[in-house]
Design an enzyme around this catalytic site. Structure first.
Site, mmCIF file in Angstrom:
data_model
loop_
_atom_site.group_PDB
_atom_site.id
_atom_site.type_symbol
_atom_site.label_atom_id
_atom_site.label_comp_id
_atom_site.label_asym_id
_atom_site.label_seq_id
_atom_site.Cartn_x
_atom_site.Cartn_y
_atom_site.Cartn_z
ATOM 1 N N SER A 180 -55.183 -9.653 -16.067
ATOM 2 C CA SER A 180 -55.270 -8.259 -16.539
ATOM 3 C C SER A 180 -55.550 -8.413 -18.122
ATOM 4 O O SER A 180 -56.286 -7.559 -18.560
ATOM 5 C CB SER A 180 -56.040 -7.473 -16.061
ATOM 6 O OG SER A 180 -54.426 -5.987 -16.082
ATOM 7 N N SER A 208 -49.991 -10.229 -15.157
ATOM 8 C CA SER A 208 -50.909 -10.196 -16.230
ATOM 9 C C SER A 208 -50.714 -10.086 -17.749
ATOM 10 O O SER A 208 -51.662 -10.015 -18.512
ATOM 11 C CB SER A 208 -51.903 -8.322 -16.144
ATOM 12 O OG SER A 208 -52.524 -8.587 -15.143
ATOM 13 N N LYS A 213 -51.861 -2.812 -24.734
ATOM 14 C CA LYS A 213 -53.005 -2.597 -24.007
ATOM 15 C C LYS A 213 -53.865 -1.299 -23.543
ATOM 16 O O LYS A 213 -52.848 -0.788 -23.489
ATOM 17 C CB LYS A 213 -52.446 -3.803 -22.554
ATOM 18 C CG LYS A 213 -52.742 -3.823 -20.741
ATOM 19 C CD LYS A 213 -52.621 -4.641 -19.982
ATOM 20 C CE LYS A 213 -53.494 -4.702 -19.021
ATOM 21 N NZ LYS A 213 -52.695 -5.228 -17.875
HETATM 22 N N1 GLN Z 1 -54.833 -10.722 -11.268
HETATM 23 C C1 GLN Z 1 -53.126 -9.960 -10.742
HETATM 24 C C2 GLN Z 1 -53.976 -8.489 -10.196
HETATM 25 O O1 GLN Z 1 -55.983 -8.607 -9.941
HETATM 26 C C3 GLN Z 1 -52.321 -8.917 -11.373
HETATM 27 C C4 GLN Z 1 -52.958 -8.509 -12.479
HETATM 28 C C5 GLN Z 1 -52.554 -6.704 -13.018
HETATM 29 O O2 GLN Z 1 -51.249 -8.030 -12.928
HETATM 30 N N2 GLN Z 1 -51.961 -6.295 -13.795
HETATM 31 O O3 GLN Z 1 -54.002 -7.895 -9.123
#
Ligand code: GLN
Length: 472
Positions: free
Chosen positions: A152, A176, A77
């Site tokens: 994400s 994410s 990532k």
């Molecule tokens: N959807 C969650 C957020 O936007 C998780 C994001 C993540 O784990 N980086 O904060």
């Protein structure tokens, strides 16, 4: 297609010279060139010549690289520093940023001879659940091009599903790594907080961030976690606890393992297709010898409100450094969603509101910890959905901030408490869209989750399916 094979088989074939790493890496690049124009899972593809050079080197010096990951192509990532390859966190603020050093996880993988082939698309700074909040174009779901790949970390997940690589490294602050796993039909381990070093990870919310493996199966994730876990002097929050052999844990019997089934998790908020698929999975666990018991976890509904105080508060502080002095100017380049979080966080931390919001959220955090620790002292794992909804259509989450937050219903408390959780594929809808479930375990007990996941994957074949891709 070689990237279809498990790491155990690839490692054996490489060792016996039945295949070469050069061949495996070249095949992945051919697929990326053929199909990623449509999927858009990569932000940066590592120069093909460089990756092939490295593969040839590993092939020629195989005896000095005993790791099963030697010669295996992987992606990260784009939230992790990789010396010599740019890192953007999917934001134009870092468009030209090439880190002068590598994250510990990247360094460890380099040391064992794994081959980095790309830096992957994501919601900018980790803010999102659909990889739409990115400055590099949305990632399309390989199972349905009108749908998001989740977020994400949609990029790494879509790339693994598309067999552009063998495994990936994701990041999970509130879901994410797990949400995209569920939406792409792949497996991912959100590790216990502190199990894997965060050194060189671009911080989203430092008390919640974790780096972990994502791949086709629990077995593959176990190979990767074994290589990246452990104490790191550069990360004060990394744990000194010894790292057990996760690959040895895979085949441990699950007879008598106690799985909790929280009834509140299976109410109206959950898509009925996902509910049905997990009920079938529940029966499979029972058939394999585990005991599944209905339990109550009444605090579920407070997860999203608490997370969306804590995570924005921490991110508002972490993103303060992008002020245009050292890096590009955040004021002009943050997305609307980034700004929303910075504003919320700044507000929650400001004097006069701190007690009412941030402090209160921290108090509820203690309640979650108590509730989960008690349950996990009586049970080996909690069986939960990953997302309440199917892969979202474009715009569905991006244009509806509340729905966007609610996509995290089942994932955020796991981070707030710091627990490990394995996301695994558990079926398809009639429209051929994948669904996932997660097994949440006690602190530092990734091993039990691997055993449960592996037992399930031995008697199911969801994880073997891959999407039909369209030439770009
Ligand atoms: N959807 C969650 C957020 O936007 C998780 C994001 C993540 O784990 N980086 O904060």
């Amino acid at each position: 297609m070689l990237a279809d094979l498990p790491i155990s088989v690839l490692a054996q074939k490489l060792k016996r010279s039945e295949i070469t790493s050069e061949q495996l890496v070249a095949e992945c690049y051919d697929r990326i060139e053929a199909y990623d124009g449509t999927i858009n899972s990569f932000i940066t593809v590592v120069d093909r010549k460089k990756a092939i050079e490295r593969a040839k080197f590993i092939d020629a010096h195989r005896e000095t690289f005993p790791s099963p990951l030697a010669g295996i192509p992987y992606v990260m990532k784009d939230a992790y520093l990789t010396k010599g390859v740019r890192t953007t966190a999917a934001s134009k603020i870092l468009d030209a940023f090439i880190a002068p050093y590598s994250s510990t996880v990247h360094q460890k993988l380099e040391n064992v001879g794994a081959i980095l082939i790309g830096k992957m698309n994501m919601d900018a700074w980790g803010h999102g659940a659909s990889t739409e909040n990115t400055d590099y174009g949305v990632t399309k779901n390989p199972w349905g091009s009108d749908r998001s790949a989740g977020g994400s970390g949609g990029g790494p997940a879509a790339a693994i599903a598309s067999r552009f690589c063998v495994f990936g490294i994701g990041e999970d602050t509130g879901g994410s790594i797990r949400n995209p796993a569920a939406w792409n039909n792949i497996t991912a381990m959100k590790v216990t907080y502190g199990r894997v070093s965060r050194y060189g990870a671009i911080a989203y919310a430092s008390s919640l961030d974790t780096m972990g493996p994502t791949a086709k199966t629990a077995e593959d994730c176990a190979f990767v976690l074994e290589a990246i876990a452990g104490y790191d002097a550069y990360d004060a929050t990394s744990s000194q606890k010894p790292v057990p052999s996760y690959t040895k844990a895979l085949d441990k019997s699950i007879k008598g393992k106690k799985i909790a089934f929280p009834t509140e998790f299976y109410g109206d908020a959950l898509d009925p297709n996902i509910k049905e698929a997990i009920l079938v999975a529940r029966d499979i666990f029972v058939k394999e010898g585990a005991e599944v018991t209905d339990v109550s976890l009444p605090l579920l509904e407070y997860g999203v409100p608490v997370y969306y105080i804590l995570a924005p508060s921490e991110t508002s502080s972490n993103l303060g450094r992008y002020d245009g002095v050292r890096y590009g100017n955040g004021r002009d380049l943050f997305t609307k969603e980034n700004m929303r979080r910075i504003m919320t966080g700044t507000y929650a931390l400001s004097s006069g509101y701190y007690d009412a919001y941030y402090k209160k959220a921290q108090k509820v955090r203690s309640l979650f910890i108590k509730e989960y620790e008690k349950l996990l002292s009586e049970y080996d794992a909690i069986l939960s959905p990953v997302t309440p909804i199917m892969p979202s259509k474009f715009g569905e989450l991006l244009d509806d901030p509340i729905k966007n937050m609610m996509a995290d219903l089942y994932t955020v408390i796991v981070n707030i408490v710091g627990l490990p959780s394995l996301a695994i594929p558990c079926g398809f809808t009639k429209d051929n869209l994948p669904m996932g479930m997660q097994l949440v375990g006690a602190m530092f007990d990734e091993s039990t989750l691997f055993a449960l996941g592996n037992a399930y994957q031995k008697v199911t074949d969801w994880h073997t399916r891959s999407p039909n891709l369209v030439n770009s």
